[in-house]
Motif scaffolding. Structure first.
Motif, PDB file in Angstrom:
ATOM      1  N   ALA A 125       0.966  -1.344   0.031  1.00 24.12           N
ATOM      2  CA  ALA A 125      -0.011   0.158  -0.036  1.00 24.12           C
ATOM      3  C   ALA A 125       0.775   1.364   0.030  1.00 24.12           C
ATOM      4  N   ILE A 126       0.513   2.304  -0.721  1.00 25.16           N
ATOM      5  CA  ILE A 126       1.185   3.564  -0.593  1.00 25.16           C
ATOM      6  C   ILE A 126       0.493   4.661   0.119  1.00 25.16           C
ATOM      7  N   THR A 127       0.992   5.434   0.827  1.00 28.21           N
ATOM      8  CA  THR A 127       0.484   6.493   1.618  1.00 28.21           C
ATOM      9  C   THR A 127       1.292   7.942   0.922  1.00 28.21           C
ATOM     10  N   LEU A 128       0.590   8.739   0.616  1.00 28.37           N
ATOM     11  CA  LEU A 128       1.310  10.178   0.149  1.00 28.37           C
ATOM     12  C   LEU A 128       1.262  10.828   1.102  1.00 28.37           C
ATOM     13  N   SER A 129       2.120  11.727   1.718  1.00 28.47           N
ATOM     14  CA  SER A 129       2.298  12.827   2.570  1.00 28.47           C
ATOM     15  C   SER A 129       3.157  13.490   2.075  1.00 28.47           C
ATOM     16  N   ILE A 130       2.636  14.572   0.976  1.00 28.10           N
ATOM     17  CA  ILE A 130       3.562  15.445   0.291  1.00 28.10           C
ATOM     18  C   ILE A 130       2.942  16.926   0.266  1.00 28.10           C
ATOM     19  N   GLY A 131       1.837  17.045   0.990  1.00 24.98           N
ATOM     20  CA  GLY A 131       1.147  18.257   1.084  1.00 24.98           C
ATOM     21  C   GLY A 131       0.421  18.561   0.282  1.00 24.98           C
ATOM     22  N   GLU A 132      -0.136  19.944   0.066  1.00 25.78           N
ATOM     23  CA  GLU A 132      -1.193  20.205  -0.879  1.00 25.78           C
ATOM     24  C   GLU A 132      -0.708  20.340  -2.087  1.00 25.78           C
ATOM     25  N   ALA A 146      -2.315   4.892  -5.589  1.00 24.48           N
ATOM     26  CA  ALA A 146      -2.142   5.529  -4.168  1.00 24.48           C
ATOM     27  C   ALA A 146      -3.259   5.079  -3.223  1.00 24.48           C
ATOM     28  N   ASP A 147      -2.997   4.542  -2.189  1.00 21.91           N
ATOM     29  CA  ASP A 147      -4.159   3.952  -1.348  1.00 21.91           C
ATOM     30  C   ASP A 147      -4.649   5.183  -0.285  1.00 21.91           C
ATOM     31  N   ARG A 148      -3.804   5.764   0.147  1.00 18.30           N
ATOM     32  CA  ARG A 148      -3.937   6.759   1.621  1.00 18.30           C
ATOM     33  C   ARG A 148      -3.126   8.069   1.165  1.00 18.30           C
ATOM     34  N   TYR A 149      -3.657   9.186   1.806  1.00 18.91           N
ATOM     35  CA  TYR A 149      -3.039  10.370   1.502  1.00 18.91           C
ATOM     36  C   TYR A 149      -3.229  11.162   3.280  1.00 18.91           C
ATOM     37  N   LEU A 150      -1.980  11.412   3.680  1.00 23.00           N
ATOM     38  CA  LEU A 150      -1.967  11.790   4.961  1.00 23.00           C
ATOM     39  C   LEU A 150      -1.537  13.482   4.746  1.00 23.00           C
ATOM     40  N   GLU A 179     -11.641  16.913  -0.399  1.00 19.36           N
ATOM     41  CA  GLU A 179     -11.404  16.486  -1.945  1.00 19.36           C
ATOM     42  C   GLU A 179     -10.620  15.007  -1.729  1.00 19.36           C
ATOM     43  N   ILE A 180      -9.773  14.884  -0.918  1.00 17.96           N
ATOM     44  CA  ILE A 180      -9.027  13.607  -0.944  1.00 17.96           C
ATOM     45  C   ILE A 180     -10.004  12.540  -0.313  1.00 17.96           C
ATOM     46  N   LYS A 181     -10.882  12.924   0.594  1.00 20.43           N
ATOM     47  CA  LYS A 181     -11.830  11.812   0.907  1.00 20.43           C
ATOM     48  C   LYS A 181     -12.742  11.443   0.074  1.00 20.43           C
ATOM     49  N   ARG A 182     -13.250  12.539  -0.750  1.00 15.24           N
ATOM     50  CA  ARG A 182     -14.237  12.294  -1.830  1.00 15.24           C
ATOM     51  C   ARG A 182     -13.784  11.322  -2.984  1.00 15.24           C
ATOM     52  N   LEU A 183     -12.484  11.546  -3.237  1.00 10.70           N
ATOM     53  CA  LEU A 183     -11.758  10.687  -4.251  1.00 10.70           C
ATOM     54  C   LEU A 183     -11.414   9.140  -3.630  1.00 10.70           C
ATOM     55  N   GLY A 184     -11.851   8.879  -2.389  1.00 10.01           N
ATOM     56  CA  GLY A 184     -11.541   7.339  -2.161  1.00 10.01           C
ATOM     57  C   GLY A 184     -10.313   6.851  -1.547  1.00 10.01           C
ATOM     58  N   TYR A 185      -9.467   8.036  -1.202  1.00 14.12           N
ATOM     59  CA  TYR A 185      -8.064   7.671  -0.385  1.00 14.12           C
ATOM     60  C   TYR A 185      -8.558   7.558   1.264  1.00 14.12           C
ATOM     61  N   GLU A 186      -7.917   6.518   1.844  1.00 13.22           N
ATOM     62  CA  GLU A 186      -7.853   6.628   3.180  1.00 13.22           C
ATOM     63  C   GLU A 186      -7.181   7.880   3.683  1.00 13.22           C
ATOM     64  N   GLU A 212     -15.690  15.288  11.849  1.00 14.23           N
ATOM     65  CA  GLU A 212     -16.529  15.331  10.918  1.00 14.23           C
ATOM     66  C   GLU A 212     -15.942  14.759   9.478  1.00 14.23           C
ATOM     67  N   ILE A 213     -14.898  14.814   9.401  1.00 15.14           N
ATOM     68  CA  ILE A 213     -14.422  14.226   8.063  1.00 15.14           C
ATOM     69  C   ILE A 213     -14.210  12.636   8.041  1.00 15.14           C
ATOM     70  N   ASP A 214     -14.527  12.187   9.395  1.00  9.64           N
ATOM     71  CA  ASP A 214     -14.323  10.799   9.676  1.00  9.64           C
ATOM     72  C   ASP A 214     -12.844  10.180   9.292  1.00  9.64           C
ATOM     73  N   ALA A 215     -11.971  10.979   9.701  1.00 12.66           N
ATOM     74  CA  ALA A 215     -10.527  10.533   9.582  1.00 12.66           C
ATOM     75  C   ALA A 215     -10.020   9.076   9.598  1.00 12.66           C
ATOM     76  N   ASP A 216      -9.494   8.567   8.673  1.00 11.21           N
ATOM     77  CA  ASP A 216      -9.135   7.257   8.763  1.00 11.21           C
ATOM     78  C   ASP A 216      -7.909   6.985   9.205  1.00 11.21           C
ATOM     79  N   MET A 217      -7.016   8.062   9.386  1.00 11.52           N
ATOM     80  CA  MET A 217      -5.779   7.969  10.133  1.00 11.52           C
ATOM     81  C   MET A 217      -5.711   9.278  10.860  1.00 11.52           C
ATOM     82  N   ILE A 218      -5.186   9.291  11.821  1.00 13.54           N
ATOM     83  CA  ILE A 218      -5.166  10.457  12.700  1.00 13.54           C
ATOM     84  C   ILE A 218      -3.885  10.587  13.430  1.00 13.54           C
ATOM     85  N   GLY A 219      -2.850  11.361  13.093  1.00 16.37           N
ATOM     86  CA  GLY A 219      -1.655  11.534  13.676  1.00 16.37           C
ATOM     87  C   GLY A 219      -1.441  12.791  14.766  1.00 16.37           C
TER      88      GLY A 219
END
Length: 344
Positions: A125-132, A146-150, A179-186, A212-219
């Motif tokens: 699985a790939i998580t992207l964490s590269i900002g806006e 890409a599976d997740r966006y942090l 928008e990230i959530k709408r696209l189906g990313y975790e 509110e956003i039902d976050a899949d990951m919470i750092g």
């Protein structure tokens, strides 16, 4: 006794009261651990981080990567270096690769696309964490696998967000996450604890936002002042309040994946173990290769910088087992359930 329903229903006044005192911590920690066991089990998922660039175009007042920091030795890994490091991670049996960087426009849409396409061949699985980035880029990269966006929001107080992020707004960050959530990313959000001028009410707003956003990951991590930033003279966040927020996040979003962050381990030798005991279920070992690793300097005192660059994996596994938990061997996707009921 604390009122779990008021916490889960985001009663802001009640949350503020709970957050501003350690009076309820023992009960909060116990309930968070029970919820963690019930909804995500005993497994702790490993997410291996490759910090592939420490260039950043942003000006965040708290961050050592900020564009104005002239004391930082900058680096960029090549596409081939990134893919080779991901291959090593896959060979170690870790099923998630986290691609993390500052907001670095050097990496074009096509370069990130190539990296994703090559790494997906490794069965991870790939998580992207590269900002806006642009909404179109999010879409392209999701379609490539890409599976997740942090993208931590850092604070849900619009006033505090604006003060800490010159030229940016919380509403803009919120729009990107939605928008990230709408696209189906975790989708991963998260916040710092102990920021200058942050109030208990501000932290309650953070819990409201992840709900509110039902976050899949919470750092969640403590604010650690960096001497190369405008906030160098500020007081950092403390361990107890940060652990309280980790536990409350588990209660608010019972099925989320919540890391015991590196920053927790950086302010206390047992910080990550406490995090796992009080609601967290993810560890993110640093697999950034040397000599780059020490220069990804978000804050001072960061752990795991100068050891052999694959040592974090075995060290992390040993730590997980030492507190009676199980090292996860799968991809660690969020386990959604139809209905969450907490009877504590």
């Amino acid at each position: 006794m604390i009122d779990v329903k008021k916490i889960q229903n985001i009663d802001l006044d009640y949350l503020t009261h709970i957050i501003e005192t350690d009076k309820y911590d023992e009960e909060i920690f116990r309930i968070a651990d029970e919820i963690r066991r019930k909804y995500v089990g005993e497994e702790v998922h490993l997410r291996a981080i490759i910090e592939f660039s420490n260039y950043c175009s942003q000006h965040c007042l708290y961050c050592g990567l900020r564009a104005e920091n002239k004391n930082l030795q900058r680096y960029r890994m090549t596409v081939d270096e990134i893919v080779e490091r991901a291959r090593l991670i896959a060979n170690l049996g870790i099923k998630t690769v986290v691609l993390q960087s500052g907001e670095d426009p050097y990496y074009t849409t096509e370069m990130i696309s190539e990296i994703i396409s090559e790494i997906k061949k490794l069965d991870v699985a790939i998580t992207l964490s590269i900002g806006e980035r642009s909404f179109e880029e999010y879409k392209i990269w999701k379609e490539l696998g890409a599976d997740r966006y942090l993208m931590r929001h850092e604070t849900a107080s619009p006033q505090l967000y604006a003060k800490l992020h010159p030229g940016d707004t919380f509403e803009n960050r919120r729009a990107h996450l939605l928008e990230i959530k709408r696209l189906g990313y975790e989708t991963g959000a998260g916040f710092m604890v102990g920021l200058p001028d942050q109030t208990p009410y501000d932290l309650a707003l953070d819990l409201a936002f992840i709900k509110e956003i039902d976050a899949d990951m919470i750092g969640i991590g403590p604010f650690i002042p960096n001497p190369d930033t405008p906030l160098k003279e500020s007081t950092g966040g403390d361990l107890q309040t940060t652990l309280r927020m980790v536990a409350l996040a588990r209660i608010v979003v019972p099925t989320a994946n919540i890391p015991a962050t590196t920053a927790l381990g950086s302010i206390n030798p047992f910080g990550r173990q406490y995090g796992l005991k009080y609601g967290a279920n993810v560890i993110m070992p640093n697999l950034t290769p040397n000599p780059y690793r020490p220069n990804y300097s978000l804050y001072p005192g960061k752990i795991c910088l100068f050891e052999r660059d694959t040592a974090c994996v075995e060290c992390t596994k040993t730590m997980i087992k030492s507190i009676g938990l199980v090292v996860g061997e799968g991809y660690g996707y969020r386990r959604k359930v139809e209905e969450v009921s907490v009877d504590c």
